[in-house]
Design an enzyme around this catalytic site. Structure first.
Site, PDB file in Angstrom:
ATOM      1  N   LYS A  13      28.024  58.995  47.909  1.00 46.34           N
ATOM      2  CA  LYS A  13      28.861  58.201  46.991  1.00 46.34           C
ATOM      3  C   LYS A  13      28.013  57.148  46.265  1.00 46.34           C
ATOM      4  O   LYS A  13      28.071  57.030  45.051  1.00 46.34           O
ATOM      5  CB  LYS A  13      30.004  57.508  47.765  1.00 46.34           C
ATOM      6  CG  LYS A  13      30.903  58.463  48.549  1.00 46.34           C
ATOM      7  CD  LYS A  13      32.010  57.729  49.274  1.00 46.34           C
ATOM      8  CE  LYS A  13      31.564  56.800  50.373  1.00 46.34           C
ATOM      9  NZ  LYS A  13      30.923  57.469  51.538  1.00 46.34           N
ATOM     10  N   ARG A 171      31.462  56.324  62.917  1.00 49.52           N
ATOM     11  CA  ARG A 171      31.899  56.304  61.509  1.00 49.52           C
ATOM     12  C   ARG A 171      32.430  57.680  61.096  1.00 49.52           C
ATOM     13  O   ARG A 171      33.409  57.776  60.352  1.00 49.52           O
ATOM     14  CB  ARG A 171      30.742  55.871  60.605  1.00 49.52           C
ATOM     15  CG  ARG A 171      30.445  54.369  60.732  1.00 49.52           C
ATOM     16  CD  ARG A 171      29.063  54.017  60.218  1.00 49.52           C
ATOM     17  NE  ARG A 171      28.875  54.349  58.822  1.00 49.52           N
ATOM     18  CZ  ARG A 171      27.674  54.471  58.239  1.00 49.52           C
ATOM     19  NH1 ARG A 171      26.582  54.303  58.951  1.00 49.52           N
ATOM     20  NH2 ARG A 171      27.601  54.773  56.959  1.00 49.52           N
TER      21      ARG A 171
HETATM   22  P1  AP5 Z   1      24.494  57.479  50.120  1.00 49.34           P
HETATM   23  O1  AP5 Z   1      24.652  57.763  48.676  1.00 49.34           O
HETATM   24  O2  AP5 Z   1      23.951  56.141  50.499  1.00 49.34           O
HETATM   25  O3  AP5 Z   1      25.852  57.820  50.906  1.00 49.34           O
HETATM   26  P2  AP5 Z   1      27.283  57.135  50.864  1.00 49.34           P
HETATM   27  O4  AP5 Z   1      28.273  58.208  50.640  1.00 49.34           O
HETATM   28  O5  AP5 Z   1      27.283  55.972  49.920  1.00 49.34           O
HETATM   29  O6  AP5 Z   1      27.384  56.714  52.394  1.00 49.34           O
HETATM   30  P3  AP5 Z   1      27.714  55.300  53.064  1.00 49.34           P
HETATM   31  O7  AP5 Z   1      27.078  55.318  54.429  1.00 49.34           O
HETATM   32  O8  AP5 Z   1      27.367  54.162  52.182  1.00 49.34           O
HETATM   33  O9  AP5 Z   1      29.237  55.441  53.213  1.00 49.34           O
HETATM   34  P4  AP5 Z   1      30.156  54.667  54.132  1.00 49.34           P
HETATM   35  O10 AP5 Z   1      31.451  55.040  53.550  1.00 49.34           O
HETATM   36  O11 AP5 Z   1      29.979  54.918  55.581  1.00 49.34           O
HETATM   37  O12 AP5 Z   1      29.643  53.150  53.991  1.00 49.34           O
HETATM   38  P5  AP5 Z   1      30.255  51.892  53.238  1.00 49.34           P
HETATM   39  O13 AP5 Z   1      29.128  51.039  52.825  1.00 49.34           O
HETATM   40  O14 AP5 Z   1      31.254  52.293  52.233  1.00 49.34           O
HETATM   41  O15 AP5 Z   1      23.541  58.620  50.739  1.00 49.34           O
HETATM   42  C1  AP5 Z   1      23.176  58.607  52.109  1.00 49.34           C
HETATM   43  C2  AP5 Z   1      21.726  59.077  52.272  1.00 49.34           C
HETATM   44  O16 AP5 Z   1      21.635  60.453  51.908  1.00 49.34           O
HETATM   45  C3  AP5 Z   1      20.711  58.337  51.382  1.00 49.34           C
HETATM   46  O17 AP5 Z   1      19.530  58.137  52.099  1.00 49.34           O
HETATM   47  C4  AP5 Z   1      20.497  59.298  50.211  1.00 49.34           C
HETATM   48  O18 AP5 Z   1      19.197  59.158  49.661  1.00 49.34           O
HETATM   49  C5  AP5 Z   1      20.693  60.646  50.863  1.00 49.34           C
HETATM   50  N1  AP5 Z   1      21.265  61.648  49.955  1.00 49.34           N
HETATM   51  C6  AP5 Z   1      22.175  61.463  48.968  1.00 49.34           C
HETATM   52  N2  AP5 Z   1      22.466  62.622  48.340  1.00 49.34           N
HETATM   53  C7  AP5 Z   1      21.729  63.582  48.972  1.00 49.34           C
HETATM   54  C8  AP5 Z   1      21.582  64.985  48.786  1.00 49.34           C
HETATM   55  N3  AP5 Z   1      22.265  65.630  47.822  1.00 49.34           N
HETATM   56  N4  AP5 Z   1      20.742  65.650  49.613  1.00 49.34           N
HETATM   57  C9  AP5 Z   1      20.035  64.995  50.583  1.00 49.34           C
HETATM   58  N5  AP5 Z   1      20.136  63.665  50.797  1.00 49.34           N
HETATM   59  C10 AP5 Z   1      20.958  62.956  49.997  1.00 49.34           C
HETATM   60  O19 AP5 Z   1      31.067  51.188  54.443  1.00 49.34           O
HETATM   61  C11 AP5 Z   1      30.378  50.589  55.516  1.00 49.34           C
HETATM   62  C12 AP5 Z   1      31.382  49.913  56.464  1.00 49.34           C
HETATM   63  O20 AP5 Z   1      32.091  48.868  55.752  1.00 49.34           O
HETATM   64  C13 AP5 Z   1      32.493  50.831  57.032  1.00 49.34           C
HETATM   65  O21 AP5 Z   1      32.078  51.512  58.186  1.00 49.34           O
HETATM   66  C14 AP5 Z   1      33.617  49.807  57.299  1.00 49.34           C
HETATM   67  O22 AP5 Z   1      33.381  49.098  58.475  1.00 49.34           O
HETATM   68  C15 AP5 Z   1      33.463  48.838  56.126  1.00 49.34           C
HETATM   69  N6  AP5 Z   1      34.286  49.227  54.971  1.00 49.34           N
HETATM   70  C16 AP5 Z   1      33.842  49.538  53.711  1.00 49.34           C
HETATM   71  N7  AP5 Z   1      34.852  49.854  52.898  1.00 49.34           N
HETATM   72  C17 AP5 Z   1      35.990  49.750  53.647  1.00 49.34           C
HETATM   73  C18 AP5 Z   1      37.357  49.978  53.377  1.00 49.34           C
HETATM   74  N8  AP5 Z   1      37.783  50.393  52.171  1.00 49.34           N
HETATM   75  N9  AP5 Z   1      38.242  49.796  54.395  1.00 49.34           N
HETATM   76  C19 AP5 Z   1      37.848  49.372  55.613  1.00 49.34           C
HETATM   77  N10 AP5 Z   1      36.560  49.152  55.941  1.00 49.34           N
HETATM   78  C20 AP5 Z   1      35.639  49.336  54.962  1.00 49.34           C
END
Ligand code: AP5
Ligand code: MG
Length: 213
Positions: A13, A171
């Protein structure tokens, strides 16, 4: 254009959002990034959120709904925005519908990035992020030209606190239990645009652009 990027942790994402900003000129609203900024600044909100984030649980709906609502109301969202990591529960999605209706806005596409759980652990434990500009990298799949340094701005790369194996496992379970139901929620509204999230990052970007028109 108002879009939601939906997908499990590590689906890409954030990676795709950074590319979409440049192409469509609309801001990325990442509740995860906003919460991490609050943790870093040790605000009241950050102190509260940290224990949930470190264990891989979701932060309470009331907290993130307030954050997202304030952000969508800001001037730079007038021409469109992309939500990254919000909504993540059905109550959040319902609250978003109400917030947008009150503002006379609506969601155009829910881009659902599909990646099997078996691929996600390796993506997350190998992720590195720039401290200065937030650009994401991966030690194997998308390595920086110089280890530990951002290609874009030269900033220092770090590993997120929640990217260890135990927390990633939680997660992924939390995603399956609490966020996956949004796929049906948006399918029923004919807004769901499923995208195969496996393959080269630029190919996936092409798939997303194709559905956005
Ligand atoms: P990346 O693009 O960073 O992945 P992402 O989908 O953004 O994953 P996140 O870990 O950020 O998602 P998340 O939902 O767990 O975290 P968030 O910060 O929202 O890619 C990941 C890796 O893969 C990178 O190294 C990239 O280079 C690689 N990659 C990308 N594309 C690739 C491909 N095609 N092939 C190979 N490799 C690839 O949330 C964190 C925490 O915050 C949650 O756990 C929760 O506690 C809290 N939180 C956030 N939002 C909410 C909400 N709405 N409600 C409640 N709690 C919330
Ligand atoms: Mg992200």
């Amino acid at each position: 254009m108002n879009i939601i990027l939906l997908g499990p942790p590590g689906a890409g994402k954030g990676t795709q959002a950074k590319m979409l900003i440049d192409t469509y000129g609309i801001p990325q609203i990442s509740t995860g990034d906003m919460l991490r900024a609050a943790v870093k600044n040790q605000t009241q909100l950050g102190l509260e959120a940290k224990k949930f984030m470190d264990s891989g649980q979701l932060v309470p709906d009331s907290v993130v709904i307030g954050l997202a609502k304030d952000r969508i109301g800001q001037a730079d969202c007038a021409k469109g925005f992309m939500l990254d990591g919000f909504p993540r529960t059905v109550p959040q999605a319902e609250a978003l519908d109400k917030v947008l209706a009150d503002m006379g806005k609506k969601i155009d596409h829910v881009v659902s990035i599909e990646v099997a759980n078996s691929e996600l652990m390796g993506r997350l434990t190998g992720r590195r992020t720039c401290k200065a500009c937030g650009q994401g990298f991966h030690v194997m799949f998308d390595p920086p030209k110089t280890a530990g340094k951002c290609d874009k701005c030269g900033g220092e790369l770090f590993q997120r606190d929640d990217d260890n194996e135990a927390t990633v496992g939680n997660r992924l379970n939390v995603y399956d239990a609490q966020t996956k139901p949004l796929i049906d929620y948006y399918q029923a509204k004919s807004l769901l645009r499923p995208i195969d999230g496996v393959g080269a990052i630029t190919d996936i970007f092409g798939r997303i652009k194709a559905v956005m028109g």
